[in-house]
Design a protein around this motif. Sequence first.
Motif, PDB file in Angstrom:
ATOM      1  N   THR A 188       0.789  -1.130   0.025  1.00  0.00           N
ATOM      2  CA  THR A 188      -0.066  -0.081  -0.130  1.00  0.00           C
ATOM      3  C   THR A 188       0.787   1.218  -0.055  1.00  0.00           C
ATOM      4  OG1 THR A 188      -1.610  -1.188   1.409  1.00  0.00           O
ATOM      5  CG2 THR A 188      -1.685   1.245   1.206  1.00  0.00           C
ATOM      6  N   ALA A 189       1.933   1.356   0.732  1.00  0.00           N
ATOM      7  CA  ALA A 189       2.642   2.536   0.840  1.00  0.00           C
ATOM      8  C   ALA A 189       3.333   2.597  -0.363  1.00  0.00           C
ATOM      9  CB  ALA A 189       3.841   2.242   1.934  1.00  0.00           C
ATOM     10  N   ALA A 190       3.946   1.612  -1.079  1.00  0.00           N
ATOM     11  CA  ALA A 190       4.437   1.775  -2.528  1.00  0.00           C
ATOM     12  C   ALA A 190       3.468   2.488  -3.414  1.00  0.00           C
ATOM     13  CB  ALA A 190       5.101   0.455  -2.927  1.00  0.00           C
ATOM     14  N   LYS A 191       2.220   2.065  -3.567  1.00  0.00           N
ATOM     15  CA  LYS A 191       1.342   2.840  -4.370  1.00  0.00           C
ATOM     16  C   LYS A 191       0.972   4.113  -3.814  1.00  0.00           C
ATOM     17  CE  LYS A 191      -0.773  -1.418  -5.698  1.00  0.00           C
ATOM     18  NZ  LYS A 191      -2.208  -2.030  -6.247  1.00  0.00           N
ATOM     19  N   VAL A 192       1.194   4.465  -2.796  1.00  0.00           N
ATOM     20  CA  VAL A 192       1.187   6.208  -2.192  1.00  0.00           C
ATOM     21  C   VAL A 192       2.426   6.602  -2.870  1.00  0.00           C
ATOM     22  CG1 VAL A 192       1.147   7.477  -0.222  1.00  0.00           C
ATOM     23  CG2 VAL A 192      -0.280   5.552  -0.168  1.00  0.00           C
ATOM     24  N   ILE A 193       3.620   6.108  -2.555  1.00  0.00           N
ATOM     25  CA  ILE A 193       4.707   6.685  -3.163  1.00  0.00           C
ATOM     26  C   ILE A 193       4.549   6.839  -4.703  1.00  0.00           C
ATOM     27  CG2 ILE A 193       7.332   6.661  -3.382  1.00  0.00           C
ATOM     28  CD1 ILE A 193       6.307   7.201  -0.491  1.00  0.00           C
ATOM     29  N   LYS A 194       4.214   5.991  -5.252  1.00  0.00           N
ATOM     30  CA  LYS A 194       3.963   6.133  -6.840  1.00  0.00           C
ATOM     31  C   LYS A 194       3.104   7.572  -7.198  1.00  0.00           C
ATOM     32  CE  LYS A 194       3.960   4.795 -11.192  1.00  0.00           C
ATOM     33  NZ  LYS A 194       5.117   4.796 -11.848  1.00  0.00           N
ATOM     34  N   CYS A 195       2.169   7.891  -6.334  1.00  0.00           N
ATOM     35  CA  CYS A 195       1.416   9.005  -6.490  1.00  0.00           C
ATOM     36  C   CYS A 195       2.378  10.306  -6.455  1.00  0.00           C
ATOM     37  CB  CYS A 195       0.409   9.196  -5.576  1.00  0.00           C
ATOM     38  SG  CYS A 195      -0.934   7.813  -5.479  1.00  0.00           S
ATOM     39  N   PHE A 196       3.151  10.372  -5.423  1.00  0.00           N
ATOM     40  CA  PHE A 196       4.344  11.371  -5.391  1.00  0.00           C
ATOM     41  C   PHE A 196       5.187  11.347  -6.776  1.00  0.00           C
ATOM     42  CE2 PHE A 196       3.121  11.077  -1.082  1.00  0.00           C
ATOM     43  CZ  PHE A 196       3.081  12.412  -0.555  1.00  0.00           C
ATOM     44  N   GLU A 197       5.712  10.024  -7.058  1.00  0.00           N
ATOM     45  CA  GLU A 197       6.505  10.154  -8.217  1.00  0.00           C
ATOM     46  C   GLU A 197       5.786  10.694  -9.381  1.00  0.00           C
ATOM     47  OE1 GLU A 197       8.729   7.019 -11.360  1.00  0.00           O
ATOM     48  OE2 GLU A 197       6.640   6.583 -10.132  1.00  0.00           O
ATOM     49  N   GLU A 198       4.520  10.359  -9.605  1.00  0.00           N
ATOM     50  CA  GLU A 198       3.793  10.658 -10.787  1.00  0.00           C
ATOM     51  C   GLU A 198       3.439  12.420 -10.902  1.00  0.00           C
ATOM     52  OE1 GLU A 198       0.203   8.471 -11.780  1.00  0.00           O
ATOM     53  OE2 GLU A 198       1.321   6.791 -12.023  1.00  0.00           O
ATOM     54  N   ALA A 199       3.500  12.943  -9.396  1.00  0.00           N
ATOM     55  CA  ALA A 199       3.441  14.326  -9.427  1.00  0.00           C
ATOM     56  C   ALA A 199       4.576  15.056  -9.693  1.00  0.00           C
ATOM     57  CB  ALA A 199       2.963  14.610  -7.801  1.00  0.00           C
ATOM     58  N   GLY A 200       5.490  14.245 -10.060  1.00  0.00           N
ATOM     59  CA  GLY A 200       6.890  14.934 -10.606  1.00  0.00           C
ATOM     60  C   GLY A 200       7.827  15.469  -9.673  1.00  0.00           C
ATOM     61  N   LEU A 201       7.733  15.147  -8.308  1.00  0.00           N
ATOM     62  CA  LEU A 201       8.778  15.636  -7.131  1.00  0.00           C
ATOM     63  C   LEU A 201       9.891  15.502  -7.979  1.00  0.00           C
ATOM     64  CD1 LEU A 201       5.866  15.193  -5.407  1.00  0.00           C
ATOM     65  CD2 LEU A 201       7.810  15.226  -3.661  1.00  0.00           C
ATOM     66  N   PRO A 202      10.961  16.380  -7.575  1.00  0.00           N
ATOM     67  CA  PRO A 202      12.414  16.101  -7.838  1.00  0.00           C
ATOM     68  C   PRO A 202      13.134  15.077  -7.467  1.00  0.00           C
ATOM     69  CG  PRO A 202      11.953  18.588  -7.284  1.00  0.00           C
ATOM     70  CD  PRO A 202      10.791  17.640  -6.931  1.00  0.00           C
TER      71      PRO A 202
END
Length: 487
Positions: A188-202
């Motif tokens: 579940t945590a990995a899928k949440v982190i994927k949302c941050f990745e897709e948001a384009g965080l540096p």
Amino acid sequence: MSLQTKKETFLNFVNGEWVASSTGEVEESINPANKDEIVGYIQKSSLKDLEKAITAAKQAKNPWRKLSGAERGNYLYKAADILEENIEDIATTMTKEMGKTFPEAKGETARGVAILRYYAGEGMRKVGDVIPSTDSEALMFTTRSPLGVVGVITPWNFPVAIPVWKMAPALIYGNTVVIKPASEAAVTAAKVIKCFEEAGLPNGVINMVTGSGSVIGQGIVDNTDIDGITFTGSDMVGKQVGQGALARGAKYQLEMGGKNPVIVAEDADLDLAVEATISGGLRSTGQKCTATSRVIVHADVYEEFRNKLVAKVKEIKIGNGLQDGTWMGPCASENQLNTVLSYISKGKEEGADLICGGNRYQDSDNPNGFFVEPTVFDNVKNNMAIAQEEIFGPVLALIKVDNIEEALEVANDVKFGLSASIFTTNISKMLSFIEDMEAGLVRINAESAGVELQAPFGGMKQSSSHSREQGQAAIEFFTSIKTVFVK
């Protein structure tokens, strides 16, 4: 959005990339409703993997903090939108991995979306004050500086909300993050982190490393490049985290559970009190740090309340959280199930009367699940283990008292002080409860579990390190005040 390969293996996220651990080892994350179902495989990482993540976060911290609050907020708004778009998938994963019912999982994920949007807005709010100087030709004001690299250690019981309510303020106030989620909820945590990745965080601003607490958690505590640690978990582990951070001078924030009481006064609306006690104590299978654990009831209404409570508890439908109509899912793991069952045995050994539940529940549809019956004990004394120690399961201990003064004395007679509630229509009793209850969250005519995201959250006594999470109070941990004097 999918991280899964055909083998359902989830990777670490380091410096903007999904990478396997250096050990080459993975571990299973299983469905507690059916231990034979593997939700996914997660990385069993080493200190080498953690160090790479910390190095990435350290390299990213200066460029990140130099962005304006509004710019950082825009990333959080994007992450919120992506999390919302994937709410069904993430909630389904949470239910499969942790066990809570799908409606609860979906509600928690929606709360994660709201938290992200709240803190995105924080990027436009003030961070200091102008202070009059004794020098008429000077300007004096305060601003805030981020800590730098923040280590985030989160539990399995709220695998979206707790990581988000720690990471979102850390990020908006200019910190970079290395998170170690609980292994039981790491998919579940990995899928949440994927949302941050897709948001384009540096790259390097947010990093995730999975693995054991003894390796990765302790590594976060010990690493001198981690400037602050925010932890939610057991009081035993929390104290170790605090001691380790203190030894090297790192800032730390601990939330370590509770033994939360509900007081039912003689003038209470008993139907409302019963409903709230069941919801506060048994939803999420009692696996909330704010869950009701002790029910302190006035002698005049004790028997009526008890009978109403037991009748309602017996109606609870137990089962797989993805099945329609399920009200209570399994314990999150076999270890947690065994812990709950051991406390039930202690309660019987100590002389409390078991009047409802108390057994492992055999679900014909899910015979390999970690289910336990919702359990109610009568005639509990406050010195019993089931009245003093956090069980983290669906166990309610009924305690009879003669007046509000005795109720408050019993309620405060534990080492924890996280949340508490009272049911009464008497203003004097309400005020006494608000004044005398030793808890960080007190609620009147409402269940003990639950806090709004814009309000400070934290406990007294051994429930916390006396700091507060959520709301605007979060800025106090994730930043340091800097006083500026301009001549």
